[in-house]
Write an enzyme that holds these catalytic residues in place. Structure first.
Site, PDB file in Angstrom:
ATOM      1  CD  GLN A   1       2.403  -5.961   2.806  1.00  7.00           C
ATOM      2  OE1 GLN A   1       3.309  -5.231   3.200  1.00  7.00           O
ATOM      3  NE2 GLN A   1       1.162  -5.524   2.647  1.00  7.00           N
TER       4      GLN A   1
ATOM      5  NE  ARG B   1       2.648  -8.144  15.211  1.00 10.63           N
ATOM      6  CZ  ARG B   1       1.865  -8.736  16.102  1.00 10.63           C
ATOM      7  NH1 ARG B   1       0.673  -8.265  16.331  1.00 10.63           N
ATOM      8  NH2 ARG B   1       2.259  -9.822  16.717  1.00 10.63           N
ATOM      9  CD  GLU B   2      -0.151  -5.369   9.163  1.00 12.16           C
ATOM     10  OE1 GLU B   2       0.797  -4.574   9.370  1.00 12.16           O
ATOM     11  OE2 GLU B   2      -1.153  -5.424   9.906  1.00 12.16           O
TER      12      GLU B   2
ATOM     13  N   GLY C   1     -13.218  -7.342   1.332  1.00 13.47           N
ATOM     14  CA  GLY C   1     -11.973  -7.969   0.893  1.00 13.47           C
ATOM     15  C   GLY C   1     -11.752  -9.298   1.586  1.00 13.47           C
TER      16      GLY C   1
ATOM     17  NE  ARG D   1       7.804  -0.314   1.372  1.00  7.22           N
ATOM     18  CZ  ARG D   1       8.698   0.672   1.503  1.00  7.22           C
ATOM     19  NH1 ARG D   1       9.639   0.842   0.594  1.00  7.22           N
ATOM     20  NH2 ARG D   1       8.651   1.491   2.525  1.00  7.22           N
TER      21      ARG D   1
ATOM     22  CB  CYS E   1      -0.944   0.004   1.202  1.00  7.38           C
ATOM     23  SG  CYS E   1      -0.097   0.084   2.796  1.00  7.38           S
TER      24      CYS E   1
END
Length: 417
Positions: free
Chosen positions: A119, A114-115, A188, A48, A46
């Site tokens: 990714q 943390r996400e 989502g 980069r 979201c």
């Protein structure tokens, strides 16, 4: 190794949104179309859009950049020149340190999130699936994941629970009922929706409906103990206090008309205040939604404006650890890259030794083995230490010393006449 990086630090999120168009096809296309690029991993989040490229020769870097700019331009609608300006290049150690910092959450919109670690792992998995990874890219990304775990383990940064969705929920919390009474519609079913649901449950929100335009809501909801919404989005909005949209679909899923219909149906009872979080880079929510009475819209831009400061002592410790991990990776990589000539010289000497001892008595053969192996040991150690240190002159000297090691051959006696 070459990286091309565009991030929220330098670009507006709307630019990142366009650069990230059709991300899944970019890596495969540039590897197929460009002889200068052996492999590619694309990391798009979201905040980069980054490409990591295995370029065989530094001289090919400009050709690789041109190929990437053309491919991304064809999908984004920007010119190749605009894309090239947006993607900042880096090579060598700077690539390693940047990816390690990214994987550790140090370059995120919310520092320490943390996400991003997941990714980074999924970006490598996607490259494997598309057949665009290489052994060098595998090593780089796997080491980045290890660095991320080391940062969390030693500093506790990732364990602090920082996240984009966490900041967004903080921003709207004051206008909501108690979390145990909040009714939420989650739009989502991807990995980010899973992370958002976990953040909601951690705050005590249990009444969650899941909507998916692709029809995957039922399976997602059943696996996580929540409820699947109907296919009618406007009907699903009835009685909702909070919308969290993170589908990543191309184009708005929640538009103004759908929300007006939903709130009109509640008008007789008095439409309750509604908080809408649009956490998708390619907006899930029409920005006009934020202009409706009683609706508060929080986007990624809002989150960026309110993200916590990333200059604490913990962050400084994490950055120092990333630098240490990156330096170790570079030393190990250099040792592997510089090792083949050392191995080749040792193999040459040992093969000559094997031939020589075949012609000697056992005792003399053992003595010769000891002498030759002793002669090999010191320059081998010096060559590998020089490789780790990046000392090319010392490495060359040690390699020359190895090349000078010769095995004495036993004299061949001739029969007397």
């Amino acid at each position: 190794m070459l990286s091309l990086v565009a991030s929220h630090h330098d670009l507006d999120l709307s630019v990142l949104e366009r650069l990230s168009a059709d991300t899944h096809a970019v890596g495969r296309e540039i590897v197929t179309a460009s002889e200068s690029i052996a492999g590619a991993v694309v990391l798009a989040t979201c905040n980069r859009f980054e490409l990591y490229l295995d370029v065989a020769d530094a001289a090919d870097a400009d050709a690789a950049r041109t190929a990437v700019a053309g491919t991304v331009a064809a999908r984004s609608g920007y010119t190749a020149e605009r894309v090239a300006d947006a993607l900042a290049p880096a090579t060598g150690p700077r690539v390693v340190e940047h990816l390690f910092a990214v994987a550790s959450g140090l370059e995120s919109m919310v520092v320490g999130e943390r996400e991003i670690a997941g990714q980074v792992r999924r970006a490598l998995t996607a490259a494997r699936r598309d057949g665009t990874t290489t052994s060098d890219l595998e090593g780089l990304f796997q080491s980045a994941s290890r660095a991320s775990r080391a940062v969390e383990g030693r500093t506790g940064l990732g364990a602090a629970g920082r996240s984009v969705v966490g900041v967004a929920l903080d921003l709207v919390e004051d206008g909501l009922p108690d979390w145990s009474d909040v009714r939420c519609l989650l739009i989502g079913t991807g990995s980010y929706a899973g992370a958002s649901l976990a953040a909601l449950k951690a705050r005590g929100c249990q009444d969650v409906l899941v909507y998916s335009a692709s029809g995957r809501a039922g399976q997602f909801a059943a696996q996580r103990g929540v409820t699947a919404a109907t296919d009618d989005l406007a009907a699903s909005l009835a009685g909702v206090d909070l919308v969290v949209a993170c589908s990543g679909a191309s184009g708005a899923v929640l538009d103004v008309d759908a929300l007006i219909r939903a709130r009109s149906a509640e008008a007789a009872l008095g439409a309750r205040p509604l908080a809408v979080l649009d956490l998708a880079l390619q907006h899930d929510v029409d920005p006009g939604v934020g202009e409706l009475p009683g609706v508060r819209l929080v986007s990624l831009t809002t989150v960026a404006e309110h993200a916590p400061d990333g200059h604490s002592a913990t962050v400084a410790e994490a950055r120092a650890l990333v630098e240490e991990q990156a330096a170790t990776f570079e030393r190990d990589l250099r040792t592997r890259q510089w090792n083949p000539p050392v191995v080749a010289e040792r193999r040459r000497v040992l093969e000559e030794l094997g031939l020589a001892v075949d012609d000697l008595p056992e005792r003399e053969g053992r003595a010769l083995r000891r002498r030759v192996r002793s002669a090999l040991h010191a320059p081998t150690v010096r060559a590998r230490e020089a490789a780790r240190a990046g000392d090319a002159a010392a490495y060359a000297a040690a390699l020359a010393e190895l090349a000078a090691v010769e095995v004495p051959r036993p004299a061949v006696s001739t029969p007397a006449r």
